[in-house]
Each structure stands twice: as C-alpha cells, then as structure tokens.
Design a protein around this motif. Structure first.
Motif, PDB file in Angstrom:
ATOM      1  N   GLY A 275     -11.022  -7.147  -4.844  1.00  0.00           N
ATOM      2  CA  GLY A 275      -9.799  -7.062  -4.058  1.00  0.00           C
ATOM      3  C   GLY A 275      -9.739  -5.697  -3.392  1.00  0.00           C
ATOM      4  O   GLY A 275     -10.475  -4.773  -3.752  1.00  0.00           O
ATOM      5  N   ALA A 276      -8.870  -5.565  -2.410  1.00  0.00           N
ATOM      6  CA  ALA A 276      -8.559  -4.284  -1.769  1.00  0.00           C
ATOM      7  C   ALA A 276      -9.770  -3.550  -1.217  1.00  0.00           C
ATOM      8  O   ALA A 276      -9.922  -2.355  -1.396  1.00  0.00           O
ATOM      9  CB  ALA A 276      -7.793  -3.387  -2.742  1.00  0.00           C
ATOM     10  N   GLU A 277     -10.621  -4.257  -0.511  1.00  0.00           N
ATOM     11  CA  GLU A 277     -11.803  -3.641   0.081  1.00  0.00           C
ATOM     12  C   GLU A 277     -11.614  -3.259   1.543  1.00  0.00           C
ATOM     13  O   GLU A 277     -12.279  -2.367   2.042  1.00  0.00           O
ATOM     14  CB  GLU A 277     -12.999  -4.594  -0.030  1.00  0.00           C
ATOM     15  CG  GLU A 277     -13.501  -4.787  -1.441  1.00  0.00           C
ATOM     16  CD  GLU A 277     -14.160  -3.546  -2.005  1.00  0.00           C
ATOM     17  OE1 GLU A 277     -15.330  -3.267  -1.704  1.00  0.00           O
ATOM     18  OE2 GLU A 277     -13.461  -2.825  -2.750  1.00  0.00           O
TER      19      GLU A 277
ATOM     20  N   ASN B 212      -2.755 -13.320  -1.121  1.00  0.00           N
ATOM     21  CA  ASN B 212      -3.849 -12.567  -1.743  1.00  0.00           C
ATOM     22  C   ASN B 212      -3.892 -12.873  -3.243  1.00  0.00           C
ATOM     23  O   ASN B 212      -4.953 -13.146  -3.796  1.00  0.00           O
ATOM     24  CB  ASN B 212      -3.661 -11.068  -1.488  1.00  0.00           C
ATOM     25  CG  ASN B 212      -4.705 -10.226  -2.191  1.00  0.00           C
ATOM     26  OD1 ASN B 212      -4.497  -9.848  -3.336  1.00  0.00           O
ATOM     27  ND2 ASN B 212      -5.782  -9.931  -1.494  1.00  0.00           N
TER      28      ASN B 212
ATOM     29  N   VAL C 297      -3.697   0.663  -5.935  1.00  0.00           N
ATOM     30  CA  VAL C 297      -4.094   0.983  -4.567  1.00  0.00           C
ATOM     31  C   VAL C 297      -3.101   1.983  -3.989  1.00  0.00           C
ATOM     32  O   VAL C 297      -1.893   1.733  -3.983  1.00  0.00           O
ATOM     33  CB  VAL C 297      -4.130  -0.279  -3.675  1.00  0.00           C
ATOM     34  CG1 VAL C 297      -4.466   0.076  -2.237  1.00  0.00           C
ATOM     35  CG2 VAL C 297      -5.105  -1.298  -4.235  1.00  0.00           C
TER      36      VAL C 297
ATOM     37  N   ASP D 153     -10.237 -10.061  -0.092  1.00  0.00           N
ATOM     38  CA  ASP D 153      -9.086  -9.735   0.746  1.00  0.00           C
ATOM     39  C   ASP D 153      -9.478  -9.823   2.223  1.00  0.00           C
ATOM     40  O   ASP D 153     -10.656  -9.886   2.558  1.00  0.00           O
ATOM     41  CB  ASP D 153      -8.526  -8.358   0.409  1.00  0.00           C
ATOM     42  CG  ASP D 153      -9.507  -7.215   0.638  1.00  0.00           C
ATOM     43  OD1 ASP D 153     -10.671  -7.354   0.237  1.00  0.00           O
ATOM     44  OD2 ASP D 153      -9.100  -6.190   1.205  1.00  0.00           O
TER      45      ASP D 153
ATOM     46  N   LEU E  46      -0.131   1.899   1.757  1.00  0.00           N
ATOM     47  CA  LEU E  46       0.161   1.133   0.541  1.00  0.00           C
ATOM     48  C   LEU E  46       0.165   2.117  -0.612  1.00  0.00           C
ATOM     49  O   LEU E  46      -0.771   2.903  -0.765  1.00  0.00           O
ATOM     50  CB  LEU E  46      -0.882   0.040   0.320  1.00  0.00           C
ATOM     51  CG  LEU E  46      -0.968  -0.989   1.443  1.00  0.00           C
ATOM     52  CD1 LEU E  46      -2.328  -1.653   1.468  1.00  0.00           C
ATOM     53  CD2 LEU E  46       0.127  -2.014   1.275  1.00  0.00           C
TER      54      LEU E  46
ATOM     55  N   MET F 265      -4.068  -7.478   1.212  1.00  0.00           N
ATOM     56  CA  MET F 265      -3.684  -6.971  -0.102  1.00  0.00           C
ATOM     57  C   MET F 265      -2.171  -6.830  -0.220  1.00  0.00           C
ATOM     58  O   MET F 265      -1.491  -6.410   0.701  1.00  0.00           O
ATOM     59  CB  MET F 265      -4.403  -5.669  -0.411  1.00  0.00           C
ATOM     60  CG  MET F 265      -4.078  -4.514   0.490  1.00  0.00           C
ATOM     61  SD  MET F 265      -5.034  -3.046   0.059  1.00  0.00           S
ATOM     62  CE  MET F 265      -6.448  -3.243   1.120  1.00  0.00           C
TER      63      MET F 265
ATOM     64  N   VAL G  30     -11.616  -0.017  -2.242  1.00  0.00           N
ATOM     65  CA  VAL G  30     -10.859   0.387  -3.426  1.00  0.00           C
ATOM     66  C   VAL G  30     -11.257  -0.452  -4.645  1.00  0.00           C
ATOM     67  O   VAL G  30     -11.459   0.079  -5.742  1.00  0.00           O
ATOM     68  CB  VAL G  30      -9.342   0.313  -3.160  1.00  0.00           C
ATOM     69  CG1 VAL G  30      -8.551   0.777  -4.382  1.00  0.00           C
ATOM     70  CG2 VAL G  30      -8.971   1.131  -1.935  1.00  0.00           C
ATOM     71  N   GLY G  31     -11.370  -1.758  -4.478  1.00  0.00           N
ATOM     72  CA  GLY G  31     -11.689  -2.633  -5.606  1.00  0.00           C
ATOM     73  C   GLY G  31     -13.068  -2.386  -6.191  1.00  0.00           C
ATOM     74  O   GLY G  31     -13.239  -2.310  -7.408  1.00  0.00           O
TER      75      GLY G  31
ATOM     76  N   HIS H 284     -15.938  -9.314  -1.286  1.00  0.00           N
ATOM     77  CA  HIS H 284     -14.495  -9.071  -1.368  1.00  0.00           C
ATOM     78  C   HIS H 284     -13.727 -10.270  -0.851  1.00  0.00           C
ATOM     79  O   HIS H 284     -14.165 -10.966   0.055  1.00  0.00           O
ATOM     80  CB  HIS H 284     -14.103  -7.788  -0.627  1.00  0.00           C
ATOM     81  CG  HIS H 284     -14.211  -7.861   0.858  1.00  0.00           C
ATOM     82  ND1 HIS H 284     -13.148  -8.237   1.647  1.00  0.00           N
ATOM     83  CD2 HIS H 284     -15.221  -7.580   1.697  1.00  0.00           C
ATOM     84  CE1 HIS H 284     -13.508  -8.185   2.914  1.00  0.00           C
ATOM     85  NE2 HIS H 284     -14.773  -7.802   2.974  1.00  0.00           N
TER      86      HIS H 284
ATOM     87  N   GLN I  77      -3.653  -4.433  -7.637  1.00  0.00           N
ATOM     88  CA  GLN I  77      -4.551  -5.477  -7.143  1.00  0.00           C
ATOM     89  C   GLN I  77      -5.542  -5.821  -8.256  1.00  0.00           C
ATOM     90  O   GLN I  77      -5.596  -5.140  -9.271  1.00  0.00           O
ATOM     91  CB  GLN I  77      -5.303  -4.986  -5.898  1.00  0.00           C
ATOM     92  CG  GLN I  77      -4.426  -4.829  -4.681  1.00  0.00           C
ATOM     93  CD  GLN I  77      -3.983  -6.165  -4.123  1.00  0.00           C
ATOM     94  OE1 GLN I  77      -4.621  -6.736  -3.271  1.00  0.00           O
ATOM     95  NE2 GLN I  77      -2.876  -6.687  -4.635  1.00  0.00           N
TER      96      GLN I  77
END
Length: 188
Positions: free
Chosen positions: A161-163, A45, A70, A112, A83, A40, A168-169, A110, A88
């Motif tokens: 994204g951002a898993e 990405n 994020v 990422d 981060l 990410m 998070v995603g 995901h 994202q």
C-alpha cells in the motif's frame, strides 16, 4: 529450485508457466479497476486490500495485514499531496520453502492508485489498471500457480500500500524485515 532438486528442471518450469491463466489475470485487473480508485486513505483502498487478502485466503494462504503510518507532503506535477498520520497496510502471504526456508524471495506489487491529473481531493476516479493492477494480477497469479509446488526457498507475496507518493509501503516492509533480521543476529 522446485521439488527439492538441486536445480529446477526446465520441463517443470515450462509446466508451471503453462498454468498461468491470462483470463484469471484479466479478471483480477477488472476487479481492481472496479473499485474506481485505490487512492491511499480511501474506503476503496481499504476494500481493495481486503479483497486481495481474501483472494490469497481462497488460494489457501494466510494473508497478513502489516500496518504502517503515512506522512507525505509532496508536490507531483504541480499538485500538492498531503497525508499525515494515515494508517495503511501491506497485504502479505508466505509460501514456506522446504530446504532453505530462511532464504526468501519477495514478489511484490503495489495495489494503491493515483490520478496525477487530479488534485488530492479529487481522487475518486483513479482506476490504475496499468499502475498497478497488472502487477497485483501477476503476483496473485504466481501465488496461485505455486500454491502446491514445493520450493526450496521461501517465497513471500507482498502487495504494498501507499506506493504512489513515495514507496512508503515497501519501505515499511523493508524496515520490518530489517528489524526481524536484527533480532536473529547474535549479539556480542
């Protein structure tokens, strides 16, 4: 159910399964691995998310990019990942159902990646073939197979994204879906 029937015909399902192309899925995995990292915040990405959206578009779907922030401060296997304020995206596409389009099935993976044997500043190589390029390949292949199939319920293809550092995603997607649902509920 498929084709507006009360229940899916087993032969119809077998026909769809027969359309799954292992070579197509392998090409997707190889393409995602070729980004070298999908950590990410990296340029790769963002490029991977764009590539996924383009693939969905080539299939005839309209891809949307749902952005979220994020903020992560975690220690994983003795390595700190921090981060803050990073934007994202989740890449989404919808296959609208014909009988009960308000009912939805979400198929997700995901896109990422992370190399847990490296510090945050050394994520330039995090190919993620099995975590989770294979999942992305499966979702994209299902999207391809179902493109021209009428389904009773809506199917949403969600590439999160951002898993890797805390889901998070997918949590952002769930919160957005809850907010939409709350708008639909009648108020007292």
């Amino acid at each position: 159910p498929l084709s507006g029937q009360a229940a899916a015909n087993p032969g119809e399902i077998q026909d769809l399964v027969a359309q799954v192309n292992a070579d197509s899925m392998m090409l997707t995995v190889k393409r995602l691995v070729a980004f070298e990292t999908r950590f990410m915040g990296s340029d790769s990405n963002r490029a991977a998310g764009d590539w996924i959206g383009t693939r969905l578009g080539e299939m005839g779907y309209t891809a949307t990019y749902d952005s979220f922030q994020v903020d992560v401060n975690r220690v994983v296997l003795g390595r700190r990942f921090t981060l803050s304020g990073l934007t994202q995206v989740n890449v989404m596409a919808v296959h609208r159902g014909i009988q009960t389009p308000e009912k939805k099935i979400v198929l997700g993976a995901h896109f990422d990646s992370i190399s847990l044997d490296r510090d945050q500043d050394h994520q330039g190589f995090a190919p993620g073939a099995d975590d989770n390029a294979t999942g992305v390949a499966a979702v994209l292949e299902i999207a391809r197979v179902l493109k021209d199939v009428q389904t009773s319920m809506t199917i949403e293809f969600a590439l999160f994204g951002a898993e890797e550092l805390g889901l998070v995603g997918s949590e952002a997607a769930a919160a957005a879906a809850d907010a939409i649902e709350a708008l639909r509920e009648p108020s007292d």
